[in-house]
Scaffold this motif. Structure first.
Motif, PDB file in Angstrom:
ATOM      1  N   ASP A 256      45.856  34.217  41.184  1.00  0.00           N
ATOM      2  CA  ASP A 256      45.106  35.473  41.258  1.00  0.00           C
ATOM      3  C   ASP A 256      43.834  35.297  42.070  1.00  0.00           C
ATOM      4  OD1 ASP A 256      46.841  37.066  39.632  1.00  0.00           O
ATOM      5  OD2 ASP A 256      46.055  36.051  37.878  1.00  0.00           O
TER       6      ASP A 256
ATOM      7  N   TRP B 149      39.865  36.436  36.304  1.00  0.00           N
ATOM      8  CA  TRP B 149      41.226  36.186  36.798  1.00  0.00           C
ATOM      9  C   TRP B 149      42.031  35.404  35.777  1.00  0.00           C
ATOM     10  CZ3 TRP B 149      36.954  34.995  40.022  1.00  0.00           C
ATOM     11  CH2 TRP B 149      36.753  35.882  41.097  1.00  0.00           C
TER      12      TRP B 149
ATOM     13  N   GLU C 214      43.278  37.121  45.783  1.00  0.00           N
ATOM     14  CA  GLU C 214      42.160  38.054  45.937  1.00  0.00           C
ATOM     15  C   GLU C 214      41.169  37.542  46.977  1.00  0.00           C
ATOM     16  OE1 GLU C 214      38.720  39.834  43.081  1.00  0.00           O
ATOM     17  OE2 GLU C 214      40.777  39.925  42.319  1.00  0.00           O
TER      18      GLU C 214
END
Length: 211
Positions: free
Chosen positions: A63, A58, A67
């Motif tokens: 991020d 990442w 996720e």
């Protein structure tokens, strides 16, 4: 003479364990200390991995968190027999009764919003998204917009069936019941209940004028 060398470690399985630990650590930290104080270093320490492992997968903590939350949502979908990311089983049902279908999905949303596993991290991300425009846009694009599109699809099918006026914009119409629920949840302006969402559906579909 052949030698019995131990089999090499399963790197795929090891990577999946590390990824799962990172997801869990990221969600736990954003709940405990908030988004601003959550760091890649803190996530790595909590997950028991090196921070370079995280940077390999990442680019930023945003991020990781987005996720991780997507994964959390996927797990919840599987737990109730839905296939994450698919319209089949994971969308708004189409029984031919729009009001009943909307009530069913909004009641499920109430359950999720009141589940501590989801409420704390989603509230933390939503709150940070208000002041962090870049994170807010990504939160909407990756997490909210795909769910809103399911309502759009169901309202369009209702238009085709003659249940909804053909000139209605489904993307605006869905805000009549989704947005009030989100506001009440975010700002604690009232209880989040089945009765409340059932009333939203009634008002949205039948209006306020005398019948």
């Amino acid at each position: 003479m052949a030698t019995n060398n131990p089999a090499p470690p399963d790197s795929t399985r090891r990577s999946e364990r590390s990824r799962r630990a990172i997801y869990d650590a990221a969600v736990a930290l954003v709940v405990e200390v908030g988004y601003p104080k959550t760091t890649i270093e803190g996530i790595a320490a909590r997950a028991g991995v090196g921070k370079q492992t995280i940077y390999r997968w990442w680019a930023s903590k945003a991020d990781v968190l987005l996720e991780a939350f997507l994964d959390l949502s996927a797990q919840a979908a599987r737990a109730v027999g839905q296939e994450p990311g698919s319209g089949e089983g994971g969308g708004v049902p189409d029984t031919g009764d729009l009001a009943a279908d909307l009530r069913l999905v909004l009641r499920a949303t109430v359950d999720e919003l009141r589940d501590p596993v989801f409420e704390a991290p989603s509230r933390a991300l939503a709150a940070e998204g208000v002041v962090n425009e870049e994170l807010g846009r990504r939160f909407v694009a990756k997490l909210l917009e795909p769910q809103l599109q399911l309502y759009v699809d169901r309202l369009r099918s209702a238009q085709e069936a003659g249940e909804v006026r053909p000139d209605i914009d489904p993307r605006i119409a869905l805000e009549l019941f989704v947005s009030p629920l989100a506001q009440r949840w975010l700002q604690y302006t009232g209880p989040i209940t089945y009765e409340y969402t059932d009333t939203l559906v009634d008002y949205a579909l039948n209006g306020l004028a005398p019948r």
